[in-house]
Design a protein around this motif. Sequence first.
Motif, PDB file in Angstrom:
ATOM      1  N   PRO A 388      41.075  41.961  51.813  1.00 31.99           N
ATOM      2  CA  PRO A 388      39.860  41.132  51.830  1.00 31.99           C
ATOM      3  C   PRO A 388      39.276  40.911  50.438  1.00 31.99           C
ATOM      4  CG  PRO A 388      39.791  42.714  53.614  1.00 31.99           C
ATOM      5  CD  PRO A 388      40.977  43.080  52.769  1.00 31.99           C
ATOM      6  N   ARG A 389      39.287  41.945  49.596  1.00 37.35           N
ATOM      7  CA  ARG A 389      38.701  41.781  48.271  1.00 37.35           C
ATOM      8  C   ARG A 389      39.493  40.790  47.425  1.00 37.35           C
ATOM      9  NH1 ARG A 389      33.848  42.206  45.819  1.00 37.35           N
ATOM     10  NH2 ARG A 389      34.272  41.718  43.639  1.00 37.35           N
ATOM     11  N   LEU A 392      38.766  37.325  48.664  1.00 40.78           N
ATOM     12  CA  LEU A 392      37.466  36.855  48.176  1.00 40.78           C
ATOM     13  C   LEU A 392      37.576  36.374  46.738  1.00 40.78           C
ATOM     14  CD1 LEU A 392      34.395  36.515  48.352  1.00 40.78           C
ATOM     15  CD2 LEU A 392      34.178  38.927  47.693  1.00 40.78           C
ATOM     16  N   ASP A 393      38.219  37.173  45.882  1.00 41.53           N
ATOM     17  CA  ASP A 393      38.365  36.787  44.480  1.00 41.53           C
ATOM     18  C   ASP A 393      39.161  35.497  44.339  1.00 41.53           C
ATOM     19  OD1 ASP A 393      36.912  38.983  43.741  1.00 41.53           O
ATOM     20  OD2 ASP A 393      38.627  40.158  43.025  1.00 41.53           O
ATOM     21  N   THR A 395      39.492  33.108  46.601  1.00 38.77           N
ATOM     22  CA  THR A 395      38.715  31.987  47.139  1.00 38.77           C
ATOM     23  C   THR A 395      37.678  31.511  46.130  1.00 38.77           C
ATOM     24  OG1 THR A 395      39.009  32.803  49.393  1.00 38.77           O
ATOM     25  CG2 THR A 395      37.218  31.241  49.025  1.00 38.77           C
TER      26      THR A 395
END
Length: 407
Positions: A388-389, A392-393, A395
Amino acid sequence: MAESSGTTHRAARLELDERVARELRDRLPLVAGRTITAITAEVPSYSGALTGQMRDKIENAVQIALGTFLQLLERCQATDPSTPLIPALEAAYTLGSGEARAGRSMDALLAAYRVGARVSWREMAAATVAIGLPAATVAEFAELMFAYIDELSAASVAGHADELASVGRARQRNLERLTQQLLAGEPEDVLRRSAERADWAVPKTLTVVLLPRANLRGVLALLDERTLEGSEESSAGEPGEETAVVLVPDAHGDRRQLARVLHGRRAVLGPARPWIRASSSYRRVTRAVELGIAHPADGEPLDTERHLAELLLSADLEALADLRVRVLQPLAALPAATAERLTETLRSWLLHQGRRDDVAADLFVHPQTVRYRMGQLRQLYGERLSDPRTLLDLTVALALPATPPTG
């Protein structure tokens, strides 16, 4: 005031001997008193105003005006026959400017002049007939008196108009100062004092709009009369085109209505903010202009509320560039063209949440091509494409086209 008038030239042809002039002057207090009584009875605006000391002052002013008129008719004139008229015209000018300062129109004062002329002539006519002036002289006397009243009226109108113009210019300067302070984000106490000085009714919110100055007049005609305007150095229109900044009051209730007013005006529309925080809306629109966000093709204004992601991500372009370099590190060793294709595919895959057909349609390629490219990316990134991290980065880093860092 002009040093000569039609009244003074005509007065030279109608000279009264000393006896007649003296008898007319003796009647001035009576004429003045009856004139004021008629004005208070017939002009509603003055019905309760001309009392006490004010009534005495106005009666005295009427006596002076009529006395000046009689001076024009006496044989003992100075070399310049207009000299007695100048103080009377100046007093009439001052009277008109005073009406403007009191917030009254010229209607009441002009009505008072008409009543005063009628009553004054009635009393003076009775005196001239009693004295035994010839009918032709009395007629000339009447014509001259009404011409004199017309000159006094014209002087009052000029005083009223000049005072309004002066007040209007002063208020405009105060509004311009208030606009500058709002855009600069001055403290609330400063803004409130300036709003009071400018006689500006404080709204709940202000919405800042940038648009080409050539489109300003048509927009202002459709907006709240409290709308403030100023100039802007940056351009919301074509290069070299002067830009105006507009602060629209209380547009938060119906933003779509404001958008309709701005349709086709090449405007940039900021968010509604509490009026003391208008500078926040101003910073938003100027930032959108600096970023070069394109106007919609359908003529709608560029609404910054629809571009919050771009505005947010561009707040620190250097940090965004650093993040992009870091998350694309797995592609660094590839040929530039291959890295660009895979970056484009990864961005579309993130935005379309992995839906292969949607990604293919977005990139104008076959779904199998998308499958092949994503296979390459999974080899390069490994399990990080499920983290997920990392997602996020990626995106955030790929949300905007690559932009060189500033500074």
